[in-house]
Every structure is written in structure tokens, then in C-alpha cells.
Design a protein around this motif. Structure first.
Motif, PDB file in Angstrom:
ATOM      1  N   GLY A  95      10.835 -24.036 -11.041  1.00  0.00           N
ATOM      2  CA  GLY A  95      12.116 -24.995 -10.987  1.00  0.00           C
ATOM      3  C   GLY A  95      12.794 -24.284  -9.895  1.00  0.00           C
ATOM      4  N   VAL A  96      12.303 -23.460  -8.990  1.00  0.00           N
ATOM      5  CA  VAL A  96      13.143 -22.770  -8.143  1.00  0.00           C
ATOM      6  C   VAL A  96      13.819 -23.586  -6.952  1.00  0.00           C
ATOM      7  CG1 VAL A  96      13.151 -21.071  -6.297  1.00  0.00           C
ATOM      8  CG2 VAL A  96      12.266 -20.626  -8.236  1.00  0.00           C
ATOM      9  N   TRP A  97      12.873 -24.694  -6.583  1.00  0.00           N
ATOM     10  CA  TRP A  97      13.157 -25.796  -5.508  1.00  0.00           C
ATOM     11  C   TRP A  97      13.207 -27.129  -6.251  1.00  0.00           C
ATOM     12  CZ3 TRP A  97       9.163 -24.086  -1.126  1.00  0.00           C
ATOM     13  CH2 TRP A  97       9.777 -23.123  -0.640  1.00  0.00           C
ATOM     14  N   SER A  98      14.217 -27.972  -6.233  1.00  0.00           N
ATOM     15  CA  SER A  98      14.159 -29.243  -6.612  1.00  0.00           C
ATOM     16  C   SER A  98      13.052 -30.112  -6.125  1.00  0.00           C
ATOM     17  CB  SER A  98      15.646 -29.890  -6.421  1.00  0.00           C
ATOM     18  OG  SER A  98      15.619 -30.220  -4.903  1.00  0.00           O
ATOM     19  N   LEU A  99      13.005 -31.268  -6.749  1.00  0.00           N
ATOM     20  CA  LEU A  99      11.910 -32.231  -6.254  1.00  0.00           C
ATOM     21  C   LEU A  99      12.155 -32.614  -4.831  1.00  0.00           C
ATOM     22  CD1 LEU A  99       9.606 -34.422  -6.625  1.00  0.00           C
ATOM     23  CD2 LEU A  99      11.310 -35.999  -7.413  1.00  0.00           C
ATOM     24  N   HIS A 100      13.376 -32.736  -4.380  1.00  0.00           N
ATOM     25  CA  HIS A 100      13.837 -33.043  -2.973  1.00  0.00           C
ATOM     26  C   HIS A 100      13.439 -31.874  -2.099  1.00  0.00           C
ATOM     27  CE1 HIS A 100      16.325 -34.408   0.640  1.00  0.00           C
ATOM     28  NE2 HIS A 100      16.704 -33.102   0.501  1.00  0.00           N
ATOM     29  N   GLU A 101      13.615 -30.533  -2.413  1.00  0.00           N
ATOM     30  CA  GLU A 101      13.132 -29.484  -1.520  1.00  0.00           C
ATOM     31  C   GLU A 101      11.816 -29.257  -1.615  1.00  0.00           C
ATOM     32  OE1 GLU A 101      16.712 -26.076  -2.274  1.00  0.00           O
ATOM     33  OE2 GLU A 101      15.767 -27.062  -4.242  1.00  0.00           O
ATOM     34  N   ALA A 152       5.973 -41.047  11.865  1.00  0.00           N
ATOM     35  CA  ALA A 152       5.535 -40.463  10.369  1.00  0.00           C
ATOM     36  C   ALA A 152       5.838 -41.704   9.426  1.00  0.00           C
ATOM     37  CB  ALA A 152       6.339 -39.498  10.027  1.00  0.00           C
ATOM     38  N   MET A 153       4.958 -42.331   8.806  1.00  0.00           N
ATOM     39  CA  MET A 153       5.329 -43.446   7.921  1.00  0.00           C
ATOM     40  C   MET A 153       5.306 -43.104   6.407  1.00  0.00           C
ATOM     41  SD  MET A 153       5.641 -45.591  10.450  1.00  0.00           S
ATOM     42  CE  MET A 153       5.590 -47.209   9.858  1.00  0.00           C
ATOM     43  N   GLY A 154       5.909 -44.026   5.730  1.00  0.00           N
ATOM     44  CA  GLY A 154       5.423 -43.698   4.276  1.00  0.00           C
ATOM     45  C   GLY A 154       6.117 -42.636   3.593  1.00  0.00           C
ATOM     46  N   LYS A 155       5.639 -41.716   2.809  1.00  0.00           N
ATOM     47  CA  LYS A 155       6.247 -40.667   2.237  1.00  0.00           C
ATOM     48  C   LYS A 155       6.432 -39.520   3.021  1.00  0.00           C
ATOM     49  CE  LYS A 155       5.281 -41.173  -2.618  1.00  0.00           C
ATOM     50  NZ  LYS A 155       4.662 -42.388  -2.694  1.00  0.00           N
ATOM     51  N   LEU A 156       5.890 -39.432   4.060  1.00  0.00           N
ATOM     52  CA  LEU A 156       6.185 -38.354   5.100  1.00  0.00           C
ATOM     53  C   LEU A 156       7.387 -38.805   6.043  1.00  0.00           C
ATOM     54  CD1 LEU A 156       5.528 -35.742   7.007  1.00  0.00           C
ATOM     55  CD2 LEU A 156       4.018 -36.942   8.027  1.00  0.00           C
ATOM     56  N   GLY A 157       7.655 -40.037   6.280  1.00  0.00           N
ATOM     57  CA  GLY A 157       8.666 -40.408   7.141  1.00  0.00           C
ATOM     58  C   GLY A 157       9.892 -40.267   6.285  1.00  0.00           C
ATOM     59  N   ALA A 158       9.823 -40.209   5.138  1.00  0.00           N
ATOM     60  CA  ALA A 158      11.109 -40.277   4.240  1.00  0.00           C
ATOM     61  C   ALA A 158      11.359 -38.788   3.928  1.00  0.00           C
ATOM     62  CB  ALA A 158      10.881 -41.055   2.922  1.00  0.00           C
ATOM     63  N   HIS A 159      10.359 -37.952   4.295  1.00  0.00           N
ATOM     64  CA  HIS A 159      10.449 -36.630   3.832  1.00  0.00           C
ATOM     65  C   HIS A 159      10.303 -36.319   2.420  1.00  0.00           C
ATOM     66  CE1 HIS A 159      12.727 -35.742   7.655  1.00  0.00           C
ATOM     67  NE2 HIS A 159      11.901 -34.660   7.723  1.00  0.00           N
ATOM     68  N   GLU A 160       9.298 -37.131   1.908  1.00  0.00           N
ATOM     69  CA  GLU A 160       9.050 -37.460   0.409  1.00  0.00           C
ATOM     70  C   GLU A 160       7.635 -37.102   0.087  1.00  0.00           C
ATOM     71  OE1 GLU A 160      12.342 -40.679  -1.001  1.00  0.00           O
ATOM     72  OE2 GLU A 160      10.196 -41.123  -0.733  1.00  0.00           O
ATOM     73  N   LEU A 161       6.983 -36.295   1.091  1.00  0.00           N
ATOM     74  CA  LEU A 161       5.442 -36.166   0.884  1.00  0.00           C
ATOM     75  C   LEU A 161       4.925 -35.419  -0.431  1.00  0.00           C
ATOM     76  CD1 LEU A 161       3.251 -36.437   3.166  1.00  0.00           C
ATOM     77  CD2 LEU A 161       3.185 -34.260   3.549  1.00  0.00           C
TER      78      LEU A 161
END
Length: 934
Positions: free
Chosen positions: A108-114, A162-171
């Protein structure tokens, strides 16, 4: 001072296999207890993380001391690796990054976003290094024609999107990466483009191999290049212009959705940014795009059919990404909503899913509670997905099927098995409920009503209209048709409403978008039927301008009229969003049509009365002029330089100056400029000041009145300028003053009583208004004024014949007649007020009319005004009492406060006759002294 890992921990999973965890702890003899528990749990749940903990023990201890700093150091050191060492370095760094991210996630040190952002950061660097490595090799072999080593600085014009999750920084933790590779063909001579393309195809394949090939050190990222245009026949790297041509002609809705998250990740980033900007009209439709809902729903059904994901019969083996209530449902819901409304509202064009939900809720496109629920479900499902993938570094989203594996996953999530299963079941079910109704609302078929009061011959010809020429349009309309017929049947004037709806349908050039809009927003059918039954001409207008319906559901359509400054700022934002001048003019037309339509609907619905509608139409015109005038000036200055001197103001005359327009008003304008003795402009093609402002004025007239793709804004009348049509189209400030003082006719001073500066520099505007007030304050000869009014009445009577009994503008005792007397009252009193009521008060003070006559004149004027406001809204033709439909009659009677047309007609005849008599008396008996009551 860096913050240590242990101090930031908020949770710890449980070890599924404590023995495996203890085996790893031998490598970490001096760790704090909470860190030991974390490593034991991670290694005890995941064979993959156990191996990484054993492999990178020394580095991990440094990471625990400064997690953010050490991760950044890892990326920095990787960026400096020499080309020949890159493959090994990438794989070693990936192992460290995977270990760091996993432990920071689990603790829990980094959030999902991080977490997802760090994974994406690493991927960006890995892609860029691999691309440059492959390009370097091709350039050294001389395979990049016409380019030397300096071209590698921007990767020879090649960009990786970068498309998809990588494009959104959500890899996600063990994701593949979806990439599209493009190159700028203009970097190469025409004869070299084939050779260059072949070289860049090799570069793309080498880059992908560097990332995805498995070696003794493992792999970096599985790489997917299939999102490019038509992947079955196109090479893995294609030209920018070829890609643009594909999307313009063949692009599909799922590709539009894919580009919501697209971003340049490596290579020539400016090339990628320019490409995505050029693609915006493809991705973001100008009008609300409810047809995207059906497209997205069909895509969901195809995925389910292909993968066999139907319902939620059991959690065992359920796919939490693609299955019932899964991650993809939330993503589809968010992206489809963005596609619908992002064309109108650029603030919705965000890449992240949670960001998208937050923006949509903030703009009231979805309920805030629903957005928060979906965001919470999304976060938990993504974290569960990560733990599934951490176990064996597998790209999986499939829940376990065996009890022991469920126990392992539950331990990894820090829960007991039943609690995890219950939580997942509740979340998946909730996601399904929240999203399914959007894509596939429950549809209760409506039996088509009996159409005894509707003309079946009219209904029978609908299939032949252009709007129903496609199968898809027909399918949507057939679902809507029973509802439409039922509402037409229930309207107060079914047959009239049917005829008007028929005109609307016949005029629609295409149907899919409009019918989808109605299907998703049934309240619009009520509005359309209401319009059809009241203002058939407005319904016909709607068929050619259906985009204005967007405004009804996009924002605060039925809220109170905004402050002028807020309206002005909104139009400025619309204009600033466009770079091309003609695009700005079209954008202004779209914006204006929506607000103009809003005023009309508010008036039809009784939300505002004729007076308020008149003020709103005038405010809209003034804001439009104020915002467009500097845009026209800036465009003109590109060629001819900045305006000489202080610039120019636009003086609104007549109804615009008085702040009271109707739905079909044109604009009476005068342009006044002040050169301050500047003889010419200073542009590349300088003009004499007089010529400059004359042409600038013509440019303004064109900007307002030229028919463009989005229609026109206003017709413009410049005949009230000094010397009328014989004078220059723009008037100098000095010339205007001297003309008004020395040469102007009385009627021109009468016109000035209603003048008002509506656009232009404030200092000149203040001067013009001060001059107007001073000029009007000078005493005028009452005999001359009234003689001039009498002569004007005569000329108007000879030149303009009233168009029927219901033409309330022209004719004795009607609007124009009363306005003349009110203007004369202001002029004679030396006052600068612009409204009719005040002018009539001054006429009484001057002794021209008695108080009862003033009351009669104002009552007649107000009644005429209400009739003309209704008339201009419901029809472009003069009102004919016997031809008014029932809806229009009801509207007219409501507005005027009468119960029958007969009583309205009698009142109109009586009031205008008495008003005419009062004016006649004022003009003939003013020398007899003040008038007495009666």
C-alpha cells in the motif's frame, strides 16, 4: 530526506506458503519486522516474486530505504546504457521494476495510480531505447536514405504511439503493450520513401523483438502491433498520411475509442502530437454522438460471443477483465460516454478511466454516486488483476477454479477466501447493473397506436425519405416510431403536429445520429412534438440544424439566462479552440444557433415572456458581435497590419441598440473608427486608413452574413450610417461628429436615441456614448422634430404596406409608429434613454400627449410587440389568423393574455386605432399648448 518504505506501508498480505517465504527471508537478515512480513507474504504467495526477491536482495534493501528515489535512479541508469548492452540491461531492470512495483502495491506504499504509472514510465523508456537501438543499427548500415546520424535525434521522424492502458498510463502488472508505429514521409524524398519504409519496418520488428523476445534473462514486454490500420494488409510501420487517409475514410467506432487513450510514447513525439491533433475530428465528433452506444454495445456482444463470456454463473474461472461486470465494462462505459460528448466538451478528453469518470460526473453526464461506485470497483478489480498476474508473471485476468488457488489469491489480497469471493461477486454484479442499462436499456415494445387522427398516407411515405435510406437508420427509427406516433396522437393538435413532423423528417439529410439521440433521450421526442404542434417552421429548421438539440441535453439548457460576461467568455473559448479563421466563423454559428434555439424553446414553453425573449435575443447578438469583432480584426491584420489609431467600434442601432430583438431580426449597424491621424496601416500590404476600415467593415459584414457550412449569423443593414448607402461603409470619428452636428437630418438624430456601442475598444466606445448623450441633450426645435416625424410617417406609409391585419410592426398606431413618437420625445427632452416607455413619458412631459394617451400608446406597443415576437418564432411568413394552427394559436393567446383570437383581434384593432389617433393629435395639435387629460 527520503521517506522509507516501511513508514509508508498501509497493509500486508498473508503468506499462502509460509515455508517458501521463510526460505527467502534468509537473504534479508536485518530487515524491520513489517518488511520481513511483506517479503515472506509476497514470496509465500508468488513463485515469481520469490525468485525476484532472491535475485535482487541487495538492490531491494536500497529500494526500501528510498523507494521513489531508487526507482527513479533505476530509470536514469537504464537510459544511459550503451546500445550493445541494451537487451540484458532492459531485462535486468524489468526484474527490479517488477519487484519494486509489486511490493509497493502489496504494502500500500503506492496507490493504484502510482503503480500503473510507474509501470508505464518503465515501458516508455524501454520502448524509446529499443527504438533508438534499432534505428542506430539501420543508420550505420546506410539503410535510412538521405539521413545522417543527426537524424536519429528525433528518430528519423518515426514515432511510437502507446495505445490502450499504456497510452493512459494505466499499464497492468503483466500486460502486453499495444503500439502503433508511424513515420513522417516528408522526411524522405519521394523516390526514397519505399526504401525508407522498408528500413523502418525492420526497425519496428527489431524494436518489438528487443522488448518481447525471451532470453536467459527473461523478456521486457509482450508487444502487440495489431491496432494499426488494417493490420492484415499493412506493414508494421506506416506513413502518417496513409494512416490519416485510412481513419478519415474507413475508421470505425472501436478505433475512435482506442484513440481516446493514444499518446506519443517514443521517437519523434512532435510528429505523434501533430498526427493525434489531425485525428481529432475523427475521434471527437462535432455533435453528440449517441450512435456510439449501439456500436460499443455490439462490440461488447462480439467479445462475449468470441470469448464465451455470458453472465456470472460462477466466480470459478470468471474473467474479471472481459467477463460479466468486469474491468472492460467500466472502460467501455467511460470511453463511450466520452465519445458521445467529448466532441462538444474538450475537458472530457482525458485518457485515464478514473479521470474520465470524474470528469463525466463533474459535467453531469453520469450520476456522481455511480461514478464513485464504478471508480471504487475499478480500483479493486485492477488490484485483484495485479495479484493474479504477480503469482506467475502471467497475463491473466481469470479467477481460480480450485479451492487452493482461491486460498492463495485470498491470502495475496489479505482476506479470507469467503470474504474475497463475496466482495468480488458483489462488485461484478454492481458493475453490470451500473453499466448494462446504458448499453442495453430494458426495452418494452410499444404497440403502435391506432392513428385515427393521423393521416396514414403521410406516414406511409416516410420510408422514402433520405434519413431512412440506411438499414441502421431504419432499424433505430422502427424502434422509435410507435413512441413518436403515440406522442403525436396525444398532442393537442395531432394532425398539425404530424404535418410538421413530416416536414422535419423529410428535411433530415441523414438519420442515424438524430434517431440515436432520440432513442437515448426520449424527452427530446416530447420537445420535438411540442415544437411541431406550435411552430412548424421551427421544426423544419430543426431538420437542417438537428445539432442544436445537443444543447438540450448537454448542460444547463433549461436554467436561467447567464450573465453577459459569462456568455461572452463561453463564446471566446469556442473561438479560441479553433485555429483556422473559417473554422472560427463556423464554430460561432454553431454556438449561436444553440443559444438562439434555447431562447425560442424557453419562449415556446412559457419559461420566459416576449419581453425577456427580446432582451435575450439582443444580448446574444451583442455578445456575438463583441466576440467576433476582434477575431475579424486579427484576421484582417495578418495581411494589412494592425488597425491604425484607436481602432473602431460597432454601433448597434434600432432594435439592437434598444436591446430588444425578435427571433428573425437583422442588425442595423454603424462602424466608427478613429485613426488619431495615422495615415496607413503597417502590415505587409498596408492600406490607407479609410480604405483599411472600409474593408474591415466589409469583412465584418461577411463574417456575420455569409452563408457557410453552418449557415449565417445575421443579415446586416448599414443604411443608418451617415449619408446612408451613398456614404462610406465605415465612418471616421471626426467625420461622424461633424456630420451629426452640421449635416444630419432630424431622423438621423431620432435614430441616435436608440444607438448603443456593442463592440470595440472601450475608450472609443466611451467617447462615442458621451458624444451621443451631449448631442441629444442639445435643445431641438419641437416644430421641426414633429414635422419630421409626420413626414417620416408619410414616407413609411407610402413605401411599406402592412402585410395583413396581423402585421403589428407597420401601420398607423403600431410598433414603428409608436417608436417614432417615443424617439421624438427623447430627442425633444434632450435625453439619451433608449426604451419606448421612457420616450413616451418624455412626450407627455413635453405636452404632446396626455397621460391616458401615453398609457394607450404603451399598451398598444406592448401588445404589438408580443404578437410580433410570437409571429417571428412560429413562422417566417406573416401571420394569417385563419391559417394559424391550434398550437400556434394557444401560444399566441397565452403570450397576449387573451382567451380567443377574436378578442385578441378586437383588442388589437381598438388599441392601435386609439394609438394612431393619439399620434395624429400629438403631431397636429402640439402648438395648442399642453394637452389635458381626455
Amino acid at each position: 530526506m527520503p521517506m522509507r518504505f516501511a513508514a509508508q506501508m498501509t497493509r500486508t498480505p498473508r503468506a499462502f506458503d509460509a515455508a517458501q517465504g521463510m526460505e527467502v527471508l534468509a537473504k534479508y537478515p536485518a530487515l524491520a519486522p513489517e518488511l520481513s512480513e511483506l517479503i515472506k507474504a509476497a514470496a509465500g504467495c508468488s513463485p515469481f516474486l520469490k525468485d525476484l526477491c532472491l535475485m535482487h536482495a541487495e538492490w531491494l534493501c536500497a529500494f526500501f530505504d528510498d523507494p521513489n528515489g531508487e526507482f527513479q535512479k533505476l530509470l536514469t541508469e537504464l537510459s544511459a546504457v550503451e546500445n550493445f548492452d541494451l537487451s540484458t540491461a532492459l531485462r535486468q531492470a524489468k526484474g527490479k521494476a517488477a519487484l519494486a512495483v509489486a511490493l509497493a502495491d502489496l504494502g500500500g506504499v503506492w496507490s493504484l495510480h502510482e503503480v500503473t504509472n510507474r509501470l508505464s514510465q518503465f515501458a516508455d523508456i524501454a520502448i524509446d531505447l529499443s527504438l533508438r537501438n534499432a534505428l542506430f543499427a539501420e543508420q550505420r548500415r546506410g539503410k535510412l536514405p538521405g539521413l545522417d546520424e543527426s537524424a536519429l535525434e528525433d528518430c528519423a521522424g518515426m514515432v511510437v504511439l502507446a495505445m490502450g492502458k499504456l497510452g493512459a498510463h494505466e499499464l497492468n502488472y503483466s500486460s502486453d503493450i499495444d503500439l502503433i508505429c508511424l513515420f513522417d514521409e516528408t522526411r524522405f524524398e519521394p523516390g526514397e520513401q519505399t526504401e525508407a519504409r522498408a528500413a523502418l519496418v525492420r526497425v519496428t520488428r527489431k524494436m518489438a523483438g528487443m522488448l518481447s523476445d525471451r532470453t536467459a534473462e527473461g523478456y521486457v514486454f509482450r508487444t502487440d502491433l495489431r491496432l494499426r490500420p488494417d493490420p492484415a494488409v499493412t506493414p508494421v510501420c506506416i506513413g502518417v498520411s496513409a494512416a490519416e487517409a485510412y481513419y478519415e475514410s474507413l475508421g470505425r467506432t472501436w478505433e475512435r475509442a482506442a484513440y481516446i487513450k493514444a499518446r506519443p510514447a517514443a521517437g519523434a513525439l512532435k510528429v505523434g502530437e501533430a498526427f493525434l491533433k489531425a485525428l481529432q475530428p475523427f475521434v471527437w465528433r462535432r455533435h453528440l454522438d449517441f450512435a456510439a452506444i449501439e456500436d460499443a454495445h455490439n462490440m461488447r456482444l462480439r467479445i462475449r460471443e468470441h470469448k464465451g463470456y455470458f453472465g456470472l454463473n460462477s466466480l470459478n474461472g470468471h474473467n474479471i477483465k472481459l467477463g460479466h461486470g468486469g474491468i472492460r465494462e467500466i472502460e467501455f462505459f467511460t470511453q463511450t460516454r466520452q465519445l458521445i460528448s467529448g466532441g462538444r466538451d474538450p475537458s472530457l478528453r482525458v485518457r485515464g478511466t478514473i479521470d474520465g469518470l470524474e470528469r463525466l460526473a463533474y459535467k453531469d453526464w453520469i450520476e456522481k454516486d455511480a461514478a464513485q461506485e464504478l471508480a471504487a470497483h475499478y480500483a479493486v478489480l485492477r488490484e485483484t488483476e495485479h495479484r493474479l498476474q504477480m503469482i506467475q508473471d502471467q497475463q491473466t485476468q481469470t479467477l481460480p477454479t480450485r479451492p487452493l488457488e482461491w486460498d492463495r489469491l485470498a491470502a495475496f489480497c489479505g482476506l479470507d477466501t469467503s470474504a474475497l469471493q463475496n466482495d468480488l461477486l458483489e462488485r461484478l454484479s454492481s458493475v453490470h447493473v451500473l453499466t448494462e442499462g446504458f448499453f442495453a436499456p430494458e426495452f418494452t415494445p410499444i404497440v403502435a397506436p391506432k392513428v385515427n387522427s393521423l393521416d396514414e398516407d403521410i406516414i406511409a411515405r416516410w420510408p422514402n425519405y433520405p434519413a431512412l435510406r440506411s438499414d441502421r437508420a431504419v432499424a433505430i427509427f422502427n424502434r422509435l416510431k410507435p413512441e413518436i406516433l403515440m406522442r403525436l396522437e396525444r398532442s393537442g393538435t395531432p394532425q398539425e403536429a404530424l404535418h410538421a413532423f413530416d416536414a422535419f423528417l423529410a428535411g433530415l439529410p441523414a438519420g442515424v445520429q438524430v434517431f440515436s439521440l432520440f432513442e437515448a433521450n426520449p424527452q427530446l421526442i416530447d420537445l420535438l412534438v411540442d415544437i411541431c404542434g406550435t411552430a412548424p417552421d421551427l421544426a423544419s429548421y430543426l431538420s437542417q440544424n438537428a445539432g442544436v438539440l445537443d444543447a438540450v441535453i448537454a448542460g444547463a439548457f433549461f436554467e436561467s439566462w447567464p450573465e453577459p460576461k459569462d456568455l461572452f467568455e463561453e463564446l471566446q473559448k469556442v473561438l479560441n479552440a479553433e485555429s483556422d479563421y473559417e473554422d472560427k466563423l463556423d464554430a460561432a454559428r454553431r454556438w449561436h444557433k444553440e443559444w438562439h434555439f434555447r431562447i425560442g424553446v424557453h419562449h415556446l414553453r412559457g419559461l420566459i415572456n416576449a419581453d425577456t425573449a427580446g432582451a435575450h435575443y439582443a444580448a446574444l447578438a451583442e455578445v456575438t458581435l463583441a466576440a467576433l469583432w476582434p477575431v475579424v480584426g486579427a484576421q484582417f491584420a495578418l495581411k494589412h497590419g494592425d488597425a491604425p489609431g484607436r481602432g473602431a467600434v460597432v454601433l448597434g442601432m434600432g432594435s439592437l441598440g434598444a436591446g430588444r430583438l425578435n427571433a428573425a431580426s437583422d442588425l442595423d449597424l454603424i462602424v466608427i473608427y478613429d485613426t488619431q491621424d495615422s495615415e496607413t496601416s503597417d502590415g505587409t500590404r498596408p492600406l490607407p486608413a479609410r480604405t483599411y476600415y472600409a474593408r474591415l467593415t466589409q469583412a465584418l459584414i461577411t463574417a456575420l452574413s455569409a452563408p457557410m457550412a453552418e449557415g449565417r449569423l445575421y443579415e446586416v443593414d448599414m443604411r443608418l450610417r451617415p449619408s446612408g448607402n451613398k456614404g462610406p461603409v465605415a465612418t471616421s470619428w471626426g467625420g461622424f461628429q461633424s456630420y451629426q452636428k452640421e449635416k444630419a437630418w432630424i431622423w438621423e438624430h431620432l435614430a441616435l436615441t436608440r444607438a448603443r456601442v456593442v463592440a470595440g475598444p472601450q475608450d472609443l466606445a466611451r467617447d462615442v456614448e458621451a458624444f451621443r448623450c451631449d448631442l441629444l441633450h442639445e435643445s431641438s426645435d419641437a416644430q421641426r422634430v414633429l414635422d419630421e416625424v409626420a413626414e417620416m410617417r408619410r414616407r413609411i406609409s407610402e413605401a411599406k404596406t402592412p402585410q395583413g391585419d396581423w402585421d403589428t410592426k407597420l401601420g398607423a398606431g403600431r410598433m414603428q409608429d409608436i417608436e417614432l413618437l417615443a424617439q421624438a420625445g427623447c430627442l425633444q427632452a434632450g435625453r439619451a434613454e433608449r426604451d419606448v416607455e421612457t420616450g413616451l413619458k418624455f412626450a407627455k412631459q413635453e405636452g404632446w400627449i396626455a397621460d391616458t394617451a401615453r398609457e394607450t400608446l404603451f399598451a398598444a406597443y406592448e401588445l404589438c410587440w408580443k404578437v410580433v415576437q410570437v409571429a417571428k418564432l412560429v413562422s417566417h411568413k406573416p401571420l394569417e389568423k385563419d391559417e394559424l394552427g391550434e398550437g400556434a394559436r394557444a401560444f399566441l393567446l397565452r403570450e397576449t393574455g387573451h382567451k380567443t383570437l377574436a378578442s385578441l383581434s378586437d383588442d388589437l384593432v381598438d388599441l392601435t386605432a386609439r394609438a394612431a389617433a393619439a399620434i395624429d393629435k400629438a403631431l397636429t395639435s402640439h402648438q395648442e399648448g399642453p394637452l389635458n387629460e381626455g
